[in-house]
Design a protein around this motif. Structure first.
Motif, PDB file in Angstrom:
ATOM      1  N   GLY A  13       0.813  -1.212   0.000  1.00  0.00           N
ATOM      2  CA  GLY A  13       0.000   0.000   0.000  1.00  0.00           C
ATOM      3  C   GLY A  13       0.841   1.254   0.000  1.00  0.00           C
ATOM      4  O   GLY A  13       0.543   2.224  -0.703  1.00  0.00           O
ATOM      5  N   THR A  14       1.925   1.235   0.787  1.00  0.00           N
ATOM      6  CA  THR A  14       2.846   2.378   0.817  1.00  0.00           C
ATOM      7  C   THR A  14       3.482   2.606  -0.546  1.00  0.00           C
ATOM      8  O   THR A  14       3.534   3.737  -1.049  1.00  0.00           O
ATOM      9  CB  THR A  14       3.944   2.134   1.870  1.00  0.00           C
ATOM     10  OG1 THR A  14       3.353   2.055   3.160  1.00  0.00           O
ATOM     11  CG2 THR A  14       4.973   3.258   1.861  1.00  0.00           C
ATOM     12  N   LEU A  15       3.959   1.519  -1.167  1.00  0.00           N
ATOM     13  CA  LEU A  15       4.627   1.641  -2.469  1.00  0.00           C
ATOM     14  C   LEU A  15       3.646   2.101  -3.544  1.00  0.00           C
ATOM     15  O   LEU A  15       3.981   2.946  -4.390  1.00  0.00           O
ATOM     16  CB  LEU A  15       5.260   0.307  -2.854  1.00  0.00           C
ATOM     17  CG  LEU A  15       6.399  -0.182  -1.945  1.00  0.00           C
ATOM     18  CD1 LEU A  15       6.866  -1.562  -2.360  1.00  0.00           C
ATOM     19  CD2 LEU A  15       7.564   0.801  -1.963  1.00  0.00           C
ATOM     20  N   VAL A  16       2.414   1.566  -3.527  1.00  0.00           N
ATOM     21  CA  VAL A  16       1.410   1.963  -4.521  1.00  0.00           C
ATOM     22  C   VAL A  16       1.015   3.428  -4.321  1.00  0.00           C
ATOM     23  O   VAL A  16       0.956   4.211  -5.281  1.00  0.00           O
ATOM     24  CB  VAL A  16       0.163   1.055  -4.422  1.00  0.00           C
ATOM     25  CG1 VAL A  16      -0.990   1.623  -5.241  1.00  0.00           C
ATOM     26  CG2 VAL A  16       0.498  -0.349  -4.896  1.00  0.00           C
ATOM     27  N   MET A  50       8.355  10.242   2.950  1.00  0.00           N
ATOM     28  CA  MET A  50       7.093   9.635   3.374  1.00  0.00           C
ATOM     29  C   MET A  50       7.149   8.120   3.215  1.00  0.00           C
ATOM     30  O   MET A  50       6.715   7.368   4.102  1.00  0.00           O
ATOM     31  CB  MET A  50       5.942  10.204   2.537  1.00  0.00           C
ATOM     32  CG  MET A  50       4.571   9.612   2.887  1.00  0.00           C
ATOM     33  SD  MET A  50       3.288  10.102   1.706  1.00  0.00           S
ATOM     34  CE  MET A  50       3.215  11.859   1.993  1.00  0.00           C
ATOM     35  N   ARG A  51       7.697   7.667   2.079  1.00  0.00           N
ATOM     36  CA  ARG A  51       7.771   6.223   1.825  1.00  0.00           C
ATOM     37  C   ARG A  51       8.635   5.527   2.865  1.00  0.00           C
ATOM     38  O   ARG A  51       8.270   4.472   3.396  1.00  0.00           O
ATOM     39  CB  ARG A  51       8.325   5.995   0.419  1.00  0.00           C
ATOM     40  CG  ARG A  51       8.438   4.526   0.031  1.00  0.00           C
ATOM     41  CD  ARG A  51       8.613   4.361  -1.469  1.00  0.00           C
ATOM     42  NE  ARG A  51       9.706   5.152  -1.983  1.00  0.00           N
ATOM     43  CZ  ARG A  51       9.578   6.154  -2.850  1.00  0.00           C
ATOM     44  NH1 ARG A  51       8.391   6.506  -3.287  1.00  0.00           N
ATOM     45  NH2 ARG A  51      10.628   6.827  -3.276  1.00  0.00           N
ATOM     46  N   THR A  52       9.777   6.128   3.189  1.00  0.00           N
ATOM     47  CA  THR A  52      10.672   5.527   4.180  1.00  0.00           C
ATOM     48  C   THR A  52       9.993   5.422   5.536  1.00  0.00           C
ATOM     49  O   THR A  52      10.074   4.394   6.214  1.00  0.00           O
ATOM     50  CB  THR A  52      11.962   6.354   4.306  1.00  0.00           C
ATOM     51  OG1 THR A  52      12.606   6.408   3.023  1.00  0.00           O
ATOM     52  CG2 THR A  52      12.907   5.739   5.318  1.00  0.00           C
ATOM     53  N   GLY A  53       9.300   6.493   5.938  1.00  0.00           N
ATOM     54  CA  GLY A  53       8.620   6.480   7.228  1.00  0.00           C
ATOM     55  C   GLY A  53       7.541   5.418   7.297  1.00  0.00           C
ATOM     56  O   GLY A  53       7.445   4.662   8.276  1.00  0.00           O
ATOM     57  N   ASP A  61      12.329  16.860  -7.082  1.00  0.00           N
ATOM     58  CA  ASP A  61      11.853  17.380  -5.798  1.00  0.00           C
ATOM     59  C   ASP A  61      10.661  16.572  -5.288  1.00  0.00           C
ATOM     60  O   ASP A  61      10.553  16.274  -4.088  1.00  0.00           O
ATOM     61  CB  ASP A  61      11.445  18.856  -5.945  1.00  0.00           C
ATOM     62  CG  ASP A  61      12.645  19.759  -6.177  1.00  0.00           C
ATOM     63  OD1 ASP A  61      13.778  19.335  -5.863  1.00  0.00           O
ATOM     64  OD2 ASP A  61      12.452  20.881  -6.685  1.00  0.00           O
ATOM     65  N   ILE A  62       9.753  16.221  -6.204  1.00  0.00           N
ATOM     66  CA  ILE A  62       8.589  15.420  -5.821  1.00  0.00           C
ATOM     67  C   ILE A  62       9.037  14.056  -5.314  1.00  0.00           C
ATOM     68  O   ILE A  62       8.561  13.564  -4.284  1.00  0.00           O
ATOM     69  CB  ILE A  62       7.629  15.266  -7.026  1.00  0.00           C
ATOM     70  CG1 ILE A  62       6.995  16.627  -7.369  1.00  0.00           C
ATOM     71  CG2 ILE A  62       6.549  14.230  -6.739  1.00  0.00           C
ATOM     72  CD1 ILE A  62       6.294  16.645  -8.712  1.00  0.00           C
ATOM     73  N   GLU A  63       9.972  13.452  -6.023  1.00  0.00           N
ATOM     74  CA  GLU A  63      10.472  12.134  -5.623  1.00  0.00           C
ATOM     75  C   GLU A  63      11.162  12.201  -4.266  1.00  0.00           C
ATOM     76  O   GLU A  63      11.001  11.302  -3.432  1.00  0.00           O
ATOM     77  CB  GLU A  63      11.449  11.604  -6.687  1.00  0.00           C
ATOM     78  CG  GLU A  63      12.099  10.269  -6.350  1.00  0.00           C
ATOM     79  CD  GLU A  63      11.087   9.151  -6.135  1.00  0.00           C
ATOM     80  OE1 GLU A  63      11.397   8.225  -5.355  1.00  0.00           O
ATOM     81  OE2 GLU A  63       9.986   9.214  -6.728  1.00  0.00           O
ATOM     82  N   ALA A  64      11.907  13.274  -4.022  1.00  0.00           N
ATOM     83  CA  ALA A  64      12.573  13.428  -2.730  1.00  0.00           C
ATOM     84  C   ALA A  64      11.543  13.556  -1.612  1.00  0.00           C
ATOM     85  O   ALA A  64      11.687  12.979  -0.532  1.00  0.00           O
ATOM     86  CB  ALA A  64      13.489  14.654  -2.749  1.00  0.00           C
ATOM     87  N   GLY A  65      10.480  14.335  -1.872  1.00  0.00           N
ATOM     88  CA  GLY A  65       9.421  14.468  -0.872  1.00  0.00           C
ATOM     89  C   GLY A  65       8.709  13.154  -0.612  1.00  0.00           C
ATOM     90  O   GLY A  65       8.419  12.797   0.528  1.00  0.00           O
ATOM     91  N   MET A  66       8.435  12.410  -1.675  1.00  0.00           N
ATOM     92  CA  MET A  66       7.781  11.106  -1.526  1.00  0.00           C
ATOM     93  C   MET A  66       8.702  10.108  -0.838  1.00  0.00           C
ATOM     94  O   MET A  66       8.248   9.225  -0.122  1.00  0.00           O
ATOM     95  CB  MET A  66       7.383  10.568  -2.905  1.00  0.00           C
ATOM     96  CG  MET A  66       6.227  11.296  -3.562  1.00  0.00           C
ATOM     97  SD  MET A  66       4.643  11.045  -2.705  1.00  0.00           S
ATOM     98  CE  MET A  66       4.474  12.640  -1.919  1.00  0.00           C
ATOM     99  N   SER A  67      10.011  10.245  -1.064  1.00  0.00           N
ATOM    100  CA  SER A  67      10.969   9.296  -0.485  1.00  0.00           C
ATOM    101  C   SER A  67      10.913   9.316   1.036  1.00  0.00           C
ATOM    102  O   SER A  67      10.934   8.268   1.683  1.00  0.00           O
ATOM    103  CB  SER A  67      12.385   9.633  -0.959  1.00  0.00           C
ATOM    104  OG  SER A  67      13.329   8.776  -0.354  1.00  0.00           O
TER     105      SER A  67
END
Length: 838
Positions: free
Chosen positions: A32-35, A261-264, A253-259
């Motif tokens: 779910g996190t990855l999707v 959240m994804r890690t957490g 920048d978007i990918e860095a922001g998502m990264s």
């Protein structure tokens, strides 16, 4: 052996269901996190790319005042626009101006929540960036156009009068047009207000100048070629950037922001899977115990140890694969649900497909299978090591004294090393890594020691269980009968509550520290601020003109260059500041804050080597050079620190003075009526917030409460898995004691007594895990707080006793819920069949 393993999977569906659920929950969280992050990232990236469809090269400032630094910003003037339009590769050149503009709906509420509320210019009569859906473009002062999404949300139509704010009091503008746009901020829930170019320049830049110049290339001209042509006409410290580069930078920048959240989120999924490992180990231990004679018979007819181990692992792999597939499906649903949830709370995500990458599918399957097989390996190995004759006689090898001594020794060493590392981290300048490593070692050490701790800790429950008579005494004895299994079950709950408690202690203490920091330096009655934007000096001027206002000061940022370094100083009203700010001076005072005299916080003075009376050369934003003299040193905090100067000495050098905050003191002090009068004087601007100390405190507390609630929700999955673990342990306990339960029933213990015994055993195990988890969480929260306190002087430990009580009650509730099915099953056992069982 393969057929045997697959047959065993189908033969114990109820037992394996809990393992499937545990693994499924963890895998669902991972997938779910990855999707979710892939979907949101893809949607924003597509939106960003569309946002640059109308241009090929952008000319923009590279430094200077446009980025808040000293020195003149490169002027992107009308002349530069004409030169850019005349380039051989340019088909169209557009001058763009933009800035903060907060839009209110018809009920006076802020649209877009202030985080991406933008104003810009409509250039010319055929601006391809913003095609008009209704009406016409704005042509002069008092006219605006709104994007279609914002107009629909706010309820505006062509001809209506809209209320908005650009850094200051409310403006009322007539809506002349509604347009469509692919702007990424609008797609994400923000607002876009268009003015005519002259009005936009007046609001956001300077007359005749632009924030950027956007070029569209002629057919056959590449972006790189047009960029090369534009470089020849650029002023100093301006640059040309291709649309491809702009889109790539925004996507990064978007990918860095998502990264982040994804890690957490994956960290919490990992916690749930880790807790699930205990359940899987217990499940396969129980299944092996049930099939002891079967496995022994397989050994007797020629199966090797390796084959027995492999059969159990094949069974685990099958269960893991099924759980992973179900978890993947659930995860896709979770990803879609999280996206819908964002929309429901006002954080709109741009339109786009649900993204399920091959990497997500592969990761989910691998996680499910690897975790299940890894957790089942130890029970499989134990099953293979049981001698066939002993197993067929039901003589199981129990843990020897030697193995327990070795385990307790290892646990003591790990726990001692972890605690020592945690305490050592407190004394380090940057002890975060040591703190994390020490906490992990301590958790592992306590887990290893849990069988040893179970007897003395559970013994403390004796007086509480005694009133329940025989059922209570049996429950306590059953809880410590198999300390390894009890420890594994309690540890699952312990880990979840350790994290929950530690985060709660840190969060509560941080909220108190920041509240103290934010309000201790505030002598003012009210603090006035703009929603996610700066304030115009006009706000302070309007407030100071009110008869009930006795003192006003802004906190105004001013960029300067000192000894070649870019710095920011804070400008305040030197006359009124002593009545509004409470600063502890170690030298000098507020009385010296006038002219070119400045005060500085103690830490900055120490770092820079500045002393009282020292003259410091500065370069202002307009490139003028001057000197300031240090006339006071104060103890800074997170709200007020650095160089502070009187506004009269600074404003002449600022291109566009803007304030972070405005502090206000009134004759009558704090009251709701006074707050309303100040708001009314500013036109009841929805983007401007007038807050007293209590409002500031509540806002800070609300932020931390929201963050903790999110963390509780994420950690809730680990608690759910822990509940399954307690159910599993009780089911194993009932299975192993079937004969004993039958004997108890035969000598007079009724069904109600059996149910009570199982429930009290469950409650004891759960409270054991709860006490360990809360104790460890408080210790780790205290230790992490000591580390935080080195950089936050107002930090002090705050123990939220009410929440700690709730956590302990939650542990008890886990025990009660988990016992429902095993207690009912135990009470329904047939007495004669149980007595005859082996």
């Amino acid at each position: 052996m393969l057929r045997t393993a697959l047959r065993n999977v189908l033969a114990h569906k109820a037992r394996l269901l809990m393992t499937v659920l545990a693994v499924m929950l963890g895998v669902a969280f991972v997938s779910g996190t990855l999707v979710f992050t892939a979907t949101v990232s893809d949607a924003y990236t597509r939106s960003a790319e569309k946002g640059y469809d109308h241009l090929d090269v952008q000319l923009r400032p590279d430094s200077g005042g446009a980025e808040g630094r000293p020195g003149e910003a490169p002027a992107l003037t009308g002349k530069l626009l004409e030169q850019a339009a005349a380039l051989p590769g340019t088909e169209r050149a557009v001058g763009s101006v933009s800035g903060f503009a907060a839009l209110a709906d018809k009920q006076g509420r802020l649209v877009g929540k202030g985080w991406s509320t933008t104003g810009a210019n409509y250039y010319g009569t055929d601006d391809a960036r913003y095609p008009m859906k209704e009406g016409r473009a704005p042509r002069g002062a008092g006219e605006i156009a709104l994007d279609a999404r914002s107009a629909e949300r706010a309820g505006y139509r062509v001809g209506d009068t809209a209320r908005l704010s650009v850094a200051g009091p409310v403006r009322e503008e007539r809506v002349t047009g509604i347009f469509t746009t692919d702007d990424g901020n609008v797609a994400a829930g923000g607002t876009l207000v268009l003015f005519d170019t002259a009005t936009a320049q007046e609001l956001f830049a300077r007359k005749g100048e632009f924030s950027s110049v956007e070029l569209t290339a002629r057919p056959g001209t590449s972006q790189a070629e047009l960029k090369k042509q534009a470089a020849a006409i650029l002023p100093a410290e301006a640059k040309a950037v291709t649309a491809d580069k702009l889109a790539a930078d925004q996507a990064a920048d978007i990918e860095a922001g998502m990264s982040g959240m994804r890690t957490g989120m994956l960290a919490f999924a990992g916690i749930a899977l880790f807790v699930g490992v205990f359940l899987i180990v217990n499940t396969f231990t129980m299944l092996v115990a049930q099939r002891t004679k079967e496995l022994a018979l397989l050994r007797a007819v020629g199966a090797s140890r390796r084959q027995v181990t492999r059969s159990v692992l094949i069974e685990a792999a099958t269960v893991g694969a099924v759980a992973a597939l179900v978890g993947l499906g659930a995860g896709i649903g979770i990803g879609a649900g999280l996206r819908s949830l964002l929309s429901s709370i006002g954080s709109t995500v741009p339109d786009g497909p649900l993204v399920v990458t091959p990497a997500t599918v592969l990761t989910s399957l691998l996680v499910g299978v690897v975790v299940t097989v890894g957790a089942a390996w130890l029970p499989a190995r134990r099953a293979a090591k049981i001698p066939p004759v002993a197993a067929m006689s039901s003589v199981h090898a129990v843990a020897t004294t030697r193995t327990l001594v070795v385990r307790n020794t290892i646990g003591s060493l790990l726990a001692g090393a972890g605690a020592a590392l945690v305490l050592a981290a407190i004394t380090m300048s940057d002890g975060r890594a040591a703190m994390g490593g020490g906490a992990a070692l301590l958790l592992v050490g306590v887990f290893v020691l849990t069988p040893l701790l179970s007897r003395p800790v559970i013994a403390l429950a004796g007086p509480i269980l005694r009133p329940f008579g025989v059922s209570g005494r049996l429950a306590r004895q059953n809880a410590v009968r198999n300390p390894r299994r009890t420890a594994a079950t309690a540890s699952a709950l312990m880990i979840g509550l350790t994290l929950v408690t530690g985060l709660t202690v840190i969060g509560t203490s941080m909220a108190s520290a920041i509240d103290t920091m934010a309000t201790s330096a505030m002598k003012a009655d009210y603090q006035v601020s703009m929603a996610n934007g700066p304030l115009s000096p006009e706000v302070g001027e309007k407030l100071s003109a009110l008869p009930e206002v006795t003192a006003v000061t802004p906190l105004r940022n001013a960029p300067v260059r000192i000894h070649g370094d870019d710095e920011f100083l804070t400008a305040v009203n030197g006359k009124d500041a002593p009545q509004l700010l409470d600063l502890d001076f170690t030298a000098g005072s507020f009385a010296d804050l006038s002219g070119r005299h400045a005060i500085v916080d103690e830490e900055t003075a120490r770092e820079k080597g500045w002393k009282l009376g020292e003259r410091i050369p500065v370069t202002w934003q307009d490139s003028a050079k001057g000197e300031i003299e240090i006339s006071g040193v104060y103890q800074g905090n997170e709200m007020v620190r650095g160089l502070m100067l009187d506004t009269a000495a600074v404003d002449a050098h600022l291109d566009r003075p803007l304030d972070m905050l405005v502090f206000v003191k009134t004759k009558d002090g704090v009251s709701e009526a006074g707050k309303d009068r100040l708001a009314a004087a500013l036109g009841d601007n929805p983007a401007i917030r007038v807050m007293d100390k209590q409002d500031v405190s509540e806002e800070i507390a609300g932020f931390f409460t929201m963050m903790l609630n999110v963390l509780y929700g994420l950690l809730g999955m680990a608690v759910v898995v822990a509940v399954l673990g307690v159910i599993n342990t009780l089911a194993m306990s009932v299975f192993e004691r079937s004969q004993e339960i039958g004997m108890l029933r035969a000598i007079g213990l009724d069904r109600r007594g059996v149910k009570r015994m199982v429930r009290l055993e469950s409650l004891t195990i759960s409270l054991f895990g709860g006490v360990l988890g809360i104790g460890l969480g408080v210790f780790l929260g205290w230790a992490a707080g000591e580390l935080i306190a080195t950089g936050l002087s107002t930090y002090s430990l705050v123990l939220p006793w009410d929440r700690l009580g709730v956590f302990l009650a939650l542990a008890a509730l886990v025990g009660v819920i988990a016992a429902l099915w095993p207690a009912r099953r135990a009470a329904r056992l047939n007495v004669l069949a149980s007595i005859k069982s082996e």
